[in-house]
Design an enzyme around this catalytic site. Structure first.
Site, PDB file in Angstrom:
ATOM      1  N   TYR A   1      -5.334   6.897   1.011  1.00 40.45           N
ATOM      2  CA  TYR A   1      -5.932   7.743   2.053  1.00 40.45           C
ATOM      3  C   TYR A   1      -4.889   8.242   3.049  1.00 40.45           C
ATOM      4  CZ  TYR A   1     -10.506   6.415   0.293  1.00 40.45           C
ATOM      5  OH  TYR A   1     -11.611   6.235  -0.504  1.00 40.45           O
TER       6      TYR A   1
ATOM      7  N   LYS B   1      -5.864  -4.391  -7.883  1.00 41.70           N
ATOM      8  CA  LYS B   1      -5.555  -3.988  -9.261  1.00 41.70           C
ATOM      9  C   LYS B   1      -4.062  -4.252  -9.469  1.00 41.70           C
ATOM     10  CE  LYS B   1      -6.778  -1.987 -13.188  1.00 41.70           C
ATOM     11  NZ  LYS B   1      -7.848  -2.424 -14.091  1.00 41.70           N
TER      12      LYS B   1
ATOM     13  N   ASP C   1     -12.053  -3.853 -11.375  1.00 45.87           N
ATOM     14  CA  ASP C   1     -13.041  -3.458 -12.398  1.00 45.87           C
ATOM     15  C   ASP C   1     -13.980  -4.625 -12.717  1.00 45.87           C
ATOM     16  OD1 ASP C   1     -10.534  -4.313 -13.245  1.00 45.87           O
ATOM     17  OD2 ASP C   1     -10.418  -2.991 -14.984  1.00 45.87           O
TER      18      ASP C   1
ATOM     19  N   ASP D   1     -13.892   1.463  -0.141  1.00 44.75           N
ATOM     20  CA  ASP D   1     -14.788   2.612  -0.015  1.00 44.75           C
ATOM     21  C   ASP D   1     -15.787   2.617  -1.180  1.00 44.75           C
ATOM     22  OD1 ASP D   1     -15.885   5.000   0.767  1.00 44.75           O
ATOM     23  OD2 ASP D   1     -14.086   6.211   0.453  1.00 44.75           O
TER      24      ASP D   1
HETATM   25 MG    MG Z   1     -17.426   6.088   1.636  1.00 48.13          MG
END
Ligand code: MG
Ligand code: NAI
Length: 331
Positions: free
Chosen positions: A123, A170, A203, A227
């Protein structure tokens, strides 16, 4: 008297912000609301996405309740939400996900809290086109940011009688970035020997959450996974209409729901205000108004248990306004 900035936002924002404000006022807590707006709607009327008065109000009051802001997809301006979080270093995105007694959902007894790192990762907005047909993004993970979000999660767990913190990553693929996040969290965990440390690849975590969500307690993760998992978890407890959140920094906090501006239902008066009202309850906790916060949570629970007045997303027919009035009458 608490001085609070109210940012209604876009889409269903003004509808749910109005509802949250009404419920908070009905608790009797003395709040002086300063309403300023940012986003698409204010840009259309003033030519500015975030007028100066928004920054002034936030910097003065240090506490805000905020509706969602529309961000264009694939083009246009950068997310204003991300801008607020980085500009004011609101490094914790805390999202409690709880089964609400009375609300029928696929699962019962979910009670977990997501701690999402809120200032870096993919982000950071570092994207470029190296050559036509090839776009690249830079994932930024620092020890500094990883440590403070992990510390926040473990401290929260310790202070709230939680038993386990699950670090989601990950690191099998992104060995350096997610590897750094994981190792930093592991180091932080050493100071909390009574809290179980668990790590899980994202995952697998997604599968675990949609099969055995009750196994999770506190989850700490990077910006992007946090998120995605937030919306996934919302789906387990009744949808985006019921999950609140907070962006918290050292000396400022902005409370907002997990959901966005919901353009598909905006202006229809049918949005579920629960998520923003519960964000308001988190704000009351933050302000030291614990009794009022509990009152709000109980009134929502009572409204759901009665099942007579429910919003459309929860299988009912009630408008935002009728549902809000029902909550107020149950306060
Ligand atoms: Mg969101
Ligand atoms: P969304 O969360 O706005 O909506 C997803 C689905 O959930 C829609 O079907 C919507 O109707 C439903 N929904 C959401 N909140 C609801 C509520 N309170 N009551 C009943 N139904 C509700 O996600 P979407 O459509 O992907 O994003 C729309 C816009 O919101 C985008 O511009 C996005 O960037 C922005 N957004 C802003 C956020 C913020 O300001 N913090 C957070 C997430 C998205």
């Amino acid at each position: 008297m608490h001085h609070i900035t109210l940012i209604p936002g876009d889409g269903i924002g003004p509808e749910v912000a109005n509802a949250a404000r009404k419920v908070i006022d009905a608790t009797g807590v003395k709040v002086s609301w300063e309403t300023v707006n940012a986003g698409e709607a204010v840009w259309k009327s003033t030519g500015s996405l975030v007028p100066d008065e928004v920054f002034q109000s936030l910097e003065q009051n240090r506490v805000a309740l905020k509706g969602p802001i529309t961000t264009p997809v694939g083009k246009g301006f950068r997310s204003i939400n991300v801008m607020f979080r980085t500009k004011y270093d609101l490094y914790i995105n805390m999202r409690p996900v709880m089964s609400i007694p009375g609300l029928e959902t696929p699962f019962n007894g979910i009670d977990l809290v997501i701690f999402r790192e809120n200032t870096e990762d993919l982000y950071s907005g570092i994207e470029n086109i190296k050559e036509p047909g090839r776009a690249e993004a830079t994932k930024v993970i620092t020890e500094y940011a990883s440590e403070r979000i992990a510390e926040s999660a473990f401290r929260y767990a310790a202070e709230h009688g939680r038993k386990k913190v699950t670090v989601v990553h990950k690191a099998n693929i992104m060995k350096l970035t997610d590897g750094l996040f994981l190792e930093t969290a592991r180091k932080v965990s050493e100071a909390y020997p009574t809290i179980e440390f668990q790590d899980m690849i994202v995952d697998n975590m997604s599968m675990q959450l949609v099969t055995k969500p009750q196994n999770y307690d506190v989850i700490v993760t990077t910006n992007l996974y946090g998120d995605i998992l937030s919306d996934l978890c919302a789906g387990l407890v009744g949808g985006l209409g019921v999950v609140p959140g907070a962006n918290i920094g050292k000396d400022m906090a902005i409370f907002e729901a997990v959901h966005g501006s919901a353009p598909d239902i905006a202006g229809k008066g049918i949005a579920n205000p629960t998520a923003l009202i519960l964000s308001g309850a988190m704000m009351l906790d933050y302000l030291g108004e614990k009794q009022a916060a509990d009152m709000v949570r109980k009134a929502i629970q009572k409204t759901m248990e009665k099942r007579t007045v429910m919003t459309v997303d929860l299988g009912g027919k009630a408008s935002t306004e009728a549902f809000t009035d029902a909550i107020i009458s149950n306060l």
